[in-house]
Scaffold this motif. Structure first.
Motif, mmCIF file in Angstrom:
data_model
loop_
_atom_site.group_PDB
_atom_site.id
_atom_site.type_symbol
_atom_site.label_atom_id
_atom_site.label_comp_id
_atom_site.label_asym_id
_atom_site.label_seq_id
_atom_site.Cartn_x
_atom_site.Cartn_y
_atom_site.Cartn_z
ATOM 1 N N SER A 1 40.058 41.471 32.672
ATOM 2 C CA SER A 1 40.370 40.277 33.401
ATOM 3 C C SER A 1 40.599 39.286 32.033
ATOM 4 C CB SER A 1 39.453 39.693 34.210
ATOM 5 O OG SER A 1 38.112 39.741 33.738
ATOM 6 N N GLY A 2 39.647 39.625 31.008
ATOM 7 C CA GLY A 2 39.657 38.808 29.662
ATOM 8 C C GLY A 2 41.016 38.215 29.109
ATOM 9 N N ALA A 3 41.781 39.279 29.264
ATOM 10 C CA ALA A 3 43.218 39.207 28.821
ATOM 11 C C ALA A 3 44.125 38.298 29.563
ATOM 12 C CB ALA A 3 43.976 40.589 28.749
ATOM 13 N N ILE A 4 43.860 37.957 30.638
ATOM 14 C CA ILE A 4 44.828 37.226 31.569
ATOM 15 C C ILE A 4 44.201 35.919 32.326
ATOM 16 C CG2 ILE A 4 45.834 39.028 32.183
ATOM 17 C CD1 ILE A 4 44.388 39.284 34.932
ATOM 18 N N ALA A 5 43.268 35.326 31.238
ATOM 19 C CA ALA A 5 42.836 34.154 31.871
ATOM 20 C C ALA A 5 43.786 32.914 31.689
ATOM 21 C CB ALA A 5 41.582 33.721 30.707
ATOM 22 N N ASP A 6 43.237 31.948 32.691
ATOM 23 C CA ASP A 6 44.279 30.820 32.847
ATOM 24 C C ASP A 6 45.502 30.991 33.555
ATOM 25 O OD1 ASP A 6 42.222 29.118 31.791
ATOM 26 O OD2 ASP A 6 42.843 29.686 29.789
ATOM 27 N N ARG A 7 45.863 32.230 34.087
ATOM 28 C CA ARG A 7 47.402 32.210 34.504
ATOM 29 C C ARG A 7 47.478 33.181 35.610
ATOM 30 N NH1 ARG A 7 46.558 34.750 29.843
ATOM 31 N NH2 ARG A 7 47.896 36.506 29.278
ATOM 32 N N ALA A 8 46.448 33.920 36.038
ATOM 33 C CA ALA A 8 46.721 35.023 36.973
ATOM 34 C C ALA A 8 46.096 34.799 38.358
ATOM 35 C CB ALA A 8 45.813 36.265 36.515
ATOM 36 N N ARG A 9 47.038 35.123 39.400
ATOM 37 C CA ARG A 9 46.546 34.739 40.690
ATOM 38 C C ARG A 9 45.513 35.788 41.121
ATOM 39 N NH1 ARG A 9 51.419 36.286 43.656
ATOM 40 N NH2 ARG A 9 50.400 35.457 45.666
ATOM 41 N N PHE A 10 44.579 35.471 41.998
ATOM 42 C CA PHE A 10 43.475 36.082 42.299
ATOM 43 C C PHE A 10 43.692 37.531 42.995
ATOM 44 C CE2 PHE A 10 39.687 36.986 44.940
ATOM 45 C CZ PHE A 10 38.930 37.423 44.332
ATOM 46 N N PHE A 11 44.681 37.324 44.214
ATOM 47 C CA PHE A 11 44.657 38.714 44.977
ATOM 48 C C PHE A 11 45.766 39.654 44.407
ATOM 49 C CE2 PHE A 11 42.936 35.708 48.138
ATOM 50 C CZ PHE A 11 42.060 36.854 48.646
ATOM 51 N N PRO A 12 46.452 39.087 43.574
ATOM 52 C CA PRO A 12 47.065 40.408 42.934
ATOM 53 C C PRO A 12 46.467 40.725 41.810
ATOM 54 C CG PRO A 12 48.793 38.261 43.046
ATOM 55 C CD PRO A 12 47.025 38.054 43.701
ATOM 56 N N TRP A 13 45.428 40.127 41.464
ATOM 57 C CA TRP A 13 44.482 40.695 40.426
ATOM 58 C C TRP A 13 43.777 41.820 40.955
ATOM 59 C CZ3 TRP A 13 42.137 42.547 36.249
ATOM 60 C CH2 TRP A 13 40.734 42.856 36.210
ATOM 61 N N LEU A 14 43.266 41.635 42.156
ATOM 62 C CA LEU A 14 42.567 42.449 42.920
ATOM 63 C C LEU A 14 43.275 43.729 43.385
ATOM 64 C CD1 LEU A 14 40.471 40.479 45.680
ATOM 65 C CD2 LEU A 14 39.690 41.484 43.396
ATOM 66 N N LEU A 15 44.626 43.748 43.708
ATOM 67 C CA LEU A 15 45.415 44.946 43.775
ATOM 68 C C LEU A 15 45.619 45.489 42.524
ATOM 69 C CD1 LEU A 15 47.387 46.345 45.436
ATOM 70 C CD2 LEU A 15 49.055 44.843 44.792
ATOM 71 N N PHE A 16 45.613 44.997 41.428
ATOM 72 C CA PHE A 16 45.776 45.638 40.285
ATOM 73 C C PHE A 16 44.252 46.485 39.999
ATOM 74 C CE2 PHE A 16 44.474 45.785 35.571
ATOM 75 C CZ PHE A 16 45.712 46.714 35.202
ATOM 76 N N ALA A 17 43.332 45.567 40.163
ATOM 77 C CA ALA A 17 42.047 46.096 40.092
ATOM 78 C C ALA A 17 41.730 47.453 40.770
ATOM 79 C CB ALA A 17 40.808 45.312 40.278
ATOM 80 N N GLY A 18 42.225 47.684 41.905
ATOM 81 C CA GLY A 18 42.111 48.717 42.909
ATOM 82 C C GLY A 18 42.919 49.664 42.201
ATOM 83 N N LEU A 19 44.286 49.421 41.795
ATOM 84 C CA LEU A 19 45.118 50.540 41.504
ATOM 85 C C LEU A 19 44.794 51.099 40.057
ATOM 86 C CD1 LEU A 19 48.530 49.053 42.735
ATOM 87 C CD2 LEU A 19 47.154 50.955 43.702
#
Length: 422
Positions: free
Chosen positions: A123-141
């Motif tokens: 997550s440190g690579a996408i600070a200041d610009r990532a939406r939360f729930f798409p991040w969770l989807l990425f994290a799960g996949l």
């Protein structure tokens, strides 16, 4: 409970504590208007990845051997004990098999903390610009298709030895050496760093904050607190699998001396490169040393661990600036610290591992078997992570709107702010 189980449970708690520490570390590095959003990426990873690991991730990472059958060395059966229900039932009933079941549950708990921190690191690579729930989807996949199988490649073992293809690489290719990656230089740090690079490329640069002059941490003490928690938790990270006194003591000492030396290496380079040694530089140096010693903690003498720390700190002090040269916005230097230091620590073993390195045992095979998983994990993680992130971006959108990015993600995504001054 047996002493081994008690020790591993303590270590699991220490490693779990590392992810809130990471949230502090990352949170202090971003702007004040996005600190809650940054920390939520880590806490979201805790919630989601822990659930997935217990449901099926631990099963995917549990591999079986077989010299003529490669598939069991690549992926386990996600439904072999879904939700760890069978192990829990045996442990609860007591009697014959209860200790083995307890060992399975304890290993599952310890493994969950590794899966969590690996995903949160990205997550440190996408600070200041990532939406939360798409991040969770990425994290799960990412967890499902990258971390869980890679963890099996490196860490899976049975009574006869390592069963994953990386852990068993020496035997598979007829080498006189075996891969050394005690605590996750490949599975955790190279894996997370390569995925972070993929995400940084997919999401593109921030609208503000990409230049060195703009990338100013909003809370340096928070960064130092986070780094301190990470270092504290890292003793559990590195020593969890050590059940013998000798190796455990060596691991503990190396986990002190390597990051300590890396602080020196980083801030000395920083002084000559930028004119001053900074507190954030010292914290970054400590992290670089901790990453570098992760695969090597049980296989280096303290003197070589010190050399590794100096090398990792110095190289990473230069590596964090590569993003400005190549144009990828790795916001909080996941690539420059975790990928680079992970490669350094893993490859350093090829030359200086106790009794088996090229310069400590005259064995060039150790260099070869260290290099293969470095390349394989980096390529696999980057490729799959890029595809996952790209699909998410073109379907539901991964990045916040520009006006939300400028206003700050805390208000736009989470309905509040980190600091109230009323």
């Amino acid at each position: 409970m047996t002493p081994d189980i008690i020790w591993l449970l303590i270590c699991a708690a220490l490693v779990l504590f590392m992810t809130p520490g990471l949230a502090f570390f990352y949170g202090g590095l971003v702007k004040a208007k996005s600190v809650v959003s940054m920390m939520m990426l880590s806490f979201g990873a805790i919630g989601l990845v822990a659930v997935l690991w217990v449901l099926y991730g631990a099963n995917v990472a549990t591999l079986t051997g077989g010299s003529e059958d490669w598939l069991p060395r690549v992926i386990g059966n996600p439904f072999s004990d879904f939700g760890q229900s069978d192990a829990a039932a045996v442990a609860f009933a007591g009697g014959e098999g209860a200790v083995d079941a307890a060992n399975v549950l304890t290993a599952t708990a310890f493994g969950a903390t590794f899966a969590i921190i690996t995903t949160a690191l990205i997550s440190g690579a996408i600070a200041d610009r990532a939406r939360f729930f798409p991040w969770l989807l990425f994290a799960g996949l990412f967890s499902t298709f990258v971390y869980f199988p890679v963890a099996g490649w490196v860490f899976s073992f049975d009574d006869e030895g390592m069963t994953g293809w990386i852990g068993n690489l020496g035997e598979l290719i007829g080498s006189s050496a075996s891969v050394i990656d005690f605590a996750g230089g490949t599975a955790v740090h190279i894996n997370a760093g390569a995925a972070a690079l993929a995400l940084a490329i997919v999401l593109g640069r921030r609208s503000e904050g990409f230049t060195k002059e703009e990338a100013v941490p909003h809370n340096v003490p928070l960064v130092l607190i986070g780094a301190s928690i990470l270092w504290f938790g890292w003793f559990g990270f590195n020593t969890g699998a050590a059940t013998d006194i000798g190796p455990g003591s060596l691991i503990f000492l190396n986990t002190i001396v390597c990051p300590a030396a890396a602080i020196i290496g980083f801030i000395v380079v920083e002084h000559f490169k930028d004119g001053k040694a900074t507190a954030v530089g010292a914290a970054s140096g400590a992290v670089a040393g901790l990453v570098a010693i992760t695969p090597a903690c049980v296989a280096l003498t303290p003197m070589w661990a010190l050399v590794l720390g100096l090398l990792a700190g110095a190289v990473c002090a230069f590596a964090i600036d590569l993003k400005y040269k190549f144009g990828y916005d790795d916001s909080l230097d996941v690539v420059g610290l975790h990928l680079v230091a992970g490669v350094i620590g893993t490859m350093f073993l090829g030359f200086f591992a106790i009794d088996t390195g090229l310069f400590t045992g005259g064995n060039f095979d150790q260099v070869i078997v260290q290099a293969i998983p470095v390349v394989a994990v980096a390529v696999y993680s980057f490729t799959v992570s890029f595809v996952i992130a790209k699909v998410i971006d073109v379907t539901i959108g991964f990045r916040v709107k520009e006006d939300e990015e400028v206003a700050g993600l805390d208000s736009a995504l989470h309905g509040g702010s980190a600091y109230a001054f009323d």
